[in-house]
Design a protein around this motif. Structure first.
Motif, short mmCIF file in Angstrom:
data_model
loop_
_atom_site.label_atom_id
_atom_site.label_comp_id
_atom_site.label_asym_id
_atom_site.label_seq_id
_atom_site.Cartn_x
_atom_site.Cartn_y
_atom_site.Cartn_z
N ASN A 185 66.39 5.13 94.97
CA ASN A 185 66.87 3.33 94.98
C ASN A 185 65.66 2.63 95.02
OD1 ASN A 185 65.85 4.15 97.50
ND2 ASN A 185 67.75 3.22 98.71
N GLU A 186 64.73 3.00 94.19
CA GLU A 186 63.57 2.23 94.11
C GLU A 186 63.11 1.68 92.65
OE1 GLU A 186 61.28 4.13 98.26
OE2 GLU A 186 60.81 4.69 96.23
N LEU A 187 62.56 0.45 92.61
CA LEU A 187 61.78 0.05 91.55
C LEU A 187 60.45 0.10 91.91
CD1 LEU A 187 61.82 -1.08 88.67
CD2 LEU A 187 61.70 -3.36 89.60
N ARG A 188 59.69 1.01 90.90
CA ARG A 188 58.26 1.38 91.62
C ARG A 188 57.34 0.92 90.12
NH1 ARG A 188 57.73 7.25 93.97
NH2 ARG A 188 58.82 6.88 95.83
N LYS B 237 68.15 -1.01 99.81
CA LYS B 237 68.41 -0.13 100.74
C LYS B 237 69.90 -0.10 100.96
CE LYS B 237 64.59 -1.12 103.79
NZ LYS B 237 64.10 -1.72 104.94
N GLU B 238 70.62 -1.09 100.19
CA GLU B 238 71.92 -1.30 100.24
C GLU B 238 72.78 -0.28 99.25
OE1 GLU B 238 70.58 -4.97 97.44
OE2 GLU B 238 69.86 -3.26 99.06
N TYR B 239 71.83 0.26 98.40
CA TYR B 239 72.51 1.30 97.57
C TYR B 239 71.81 2.43 97.66
CZ TYR B 239 73.57 -3.02 95.03
OH TYR B 239 74.04 -4.44 94.67
N GLY C 155 76.66 2.61 90.56
CA GLY C 155 78.08 2.78 90.43
C GLY C 155 78.55 1.40 89.44
N ARG C 156 79.70 0.75 90.03
CA ARG C 156 80.22 -0.39 89.30
C ARG C 156 79.40 -1.45 89.70
NH1 ARG C 156 86.79 0.44 88.62
NH2 ARG C 156 86.83 2.46 87.47
#
Length: 360
Positions: A113-116, A133-135, A158-159
C-alpha cells in the motif's frame, strides 16, 4: 538433520539473504550514462522486454530505460546499450515502475500500500513517498503512466479509485467505481479514464461513458490542447460508419469520435482486416500516435497493414509505415506492444523475446 541443525541452517540462509539484499542496495549506477545518438538509429537489447505500450520506458534525459526479464526481474539499462543493472527487491514485474518527469535519476514504484521512490544514481537512496494506511494495497492496474505534469498518479484499491498529488500529499479525486474494471489511465489534465466490460468511462466531476466497449488505447493531447484518447474500436457493436476494426480518436470533453485509420486503407476504401489487432502508444502532443498491428493467429500475415509499426496522424490524414516489427504474436508475451517516448523522439517494441529500440 536435527532441530538445532535446522535452526542453524535457517539462520545462515537468513544471513545470506540479508547480505545479498544489502549488496544489491549498495550498487552504484552512473548518474549520467552515455547519451543516445541524435540521428536515426536502431539497436537491440537481447533477452529483455519492455512493460507495455502506454508508459514511457525512458527517463527524462533518455539516458536510461527500464526493461524486464522473464521470471520477474526488472533491470535498469544504459539507454545506449552500455550495460544493465538488476533493480533491488522488492522491485519486480508488478511494481509498475514509472519515471519522474522532472528528475532523470528518480523512479517511482508500488509496493503493497505504498508509493515508493528510488534514485538510480544510488540504489540505497530509496524510501516511501506515501503509505496509504486506509488501504491494504494499491494498484495502478498496469497501464497508466505518471501524469503529464509529473505530479499525479491514478491508483486504486479494489473499486476505490483516486488521483494522488505528490507535491501536496493529497488526493485530488476519489470515487467508487460502480463495477469491477480492467484498467486505469490518468489524462493530461489529471482526470481519470477506466475501462470495463461495459465500455470506456471518463471522469472529471462525474463518471461518463465515452465508448461502447473496451479496447487498447492511450491518452494524450490533440493539436489544440484537447484531452483525447486514441482507441481501437474492434469490439464496438455500433462503430462509426465505415470504421469497423479501426483506430478512433475520442475527444474526452464530449465523447466525439473521429476515424483515424480503418475507413480508407492504403489501397482504397478497404478498411483493416478483422484478423488484425492493435496496440496504441501516444507521445504527449506530437500530432500522431504509434499504432502496432499484429495478427495473433498468423504472425506472417500478408494482409494490408499486417505486422506494422504505423505513425497515425491525429488529424485523420493517414498513416506512415515505420516498418515491420517481425514479432511472433501468437502469445501475449510475444506481441510487439510498441511504446513511444513522451516527446516522440524514440520508440521500442518487443520482437521474439528482445527489445528493439529506434531513434526517430
Amino acid at each position: 538433520m536435527s532441530r538445532p541443525d535446522q535452526l542453524i541452517s535457517l539462520a545462515a540462509d537468513i544471513q545470506r539473504i540479508a547480505m545479498e539484499l544489502k549488496a544489491e542496495a549498495s550498487l552504484k549506477v552512473p548518474a549520467v550514462p552515455v547519451p543516445l545518438p541524435t540521428g536515426p538509429a536502431t539497436y537491440t537489447v537481447k533477452g529483455f522486454t519492455h512493460e507495455y505500450s502506454t508508459m514511457d520506458p525512458w527517463n527524462l534525459a533518455h539516458t536510461a530505460m527500464i526493461l524486464q526479464k522473464p521470471g520477474g526481474e526488472v533491470w535498469l539499462f544504459d539507454a545506449n546499450g552500455g550495460g544493465g543493472w538488476k533493480l533491488p527487491v522488492p522491485i519486480v514485474h508488478g511494481s509498475q515502475c514509472r519515471w519522474s518527469r522532472t528528475d532523470p535519476h528518480l523512479l517511482y514504484y508500488l509496493f503493497l500500500n505504498e508509493l515508493r521512490f528510488l534514485y538510480i544514481s544510488d540504489f540505497a537512496n530509496t524510501g516511501v513517498v506515501k503509505k496509504f494506511k486506509e488501504y491494504p494495497n494499491i494498484n495502478g492496474m498496469g497501464e497508466s503512466d505518471i501524469s503529464e505534469d509529473g505530479d499525479h498518479f491514478v491508483l486504486c484499491s479494489g473499486r476505490e479509485v483516486f488521483v494522488y498529488e505528490i507535491s501536496q500529499d493529497r488526493k485530488i479525486t476519489s470515487f467508487t467505481a460502480p463495477w469491477d474494471f480492467n484498467n486505469l489511465y490518468i489524462t493530461p489534465d489529471n482526470n481519470v479514464l477506466l475501462t470495463a466490460t461495459e465500455g470506456v468511462y471518463f471522469r472529471n466531476s462525474v463518471l461518463r461513458k465515452i465508448a461502447n466497449r473496451p479496447g487498447h488505447m492511450d491518452v494524450c493531447r490533440d493539436a489544440n490542447g484537447d484531452e483525447i484518447c486514441v482507441w481501437t474500436n474492434s469490439g464496438d457493436p455500433q462503430p462509426l460508419n465505415g470504421c469497423g476494426n479501426g483506430i478512433v480518436k475520442i475527444r474526452l470533453s464530449d465523447g466525439k469520435q473521429s476515424c483515424l485509420l480503418g475507413k480508407f486503407g492504403r489501397d482504397g476504401p478497404t478498411g483493416i482486416d478483422w484478423s488484425l489487432a492493435f496496440h496504441v502508444s501516444c507521445p504527449d502532443q506530437a500530432g500522431w500516435a504509434l499504432v502496432t498491428t499484429y495478427a495473433p493467429a498468423d504472425s506472417n500475415s500478408s494482409k494490408p497493414f499486417a505486422n506494422e509499426l504505423l505513425k497515425v496522424s491525429l488529424d485523420g490524414s493517414g498513416a506512415i509505415s515505420l516498418g515491420k516489427h517481425g514479432a511472433d504474436s501468437s502469445t501475449y508475451s510475444g506481441q510487439p506492444k510498441a511504446s513511444v517516448s513522451h516527446d516522440g523522439s524514440r520508440f521500442c517494441f518487443t520482437s521474439r523475446g528482445d527489445t528493439v529500440i529506434r531513434v526517430l
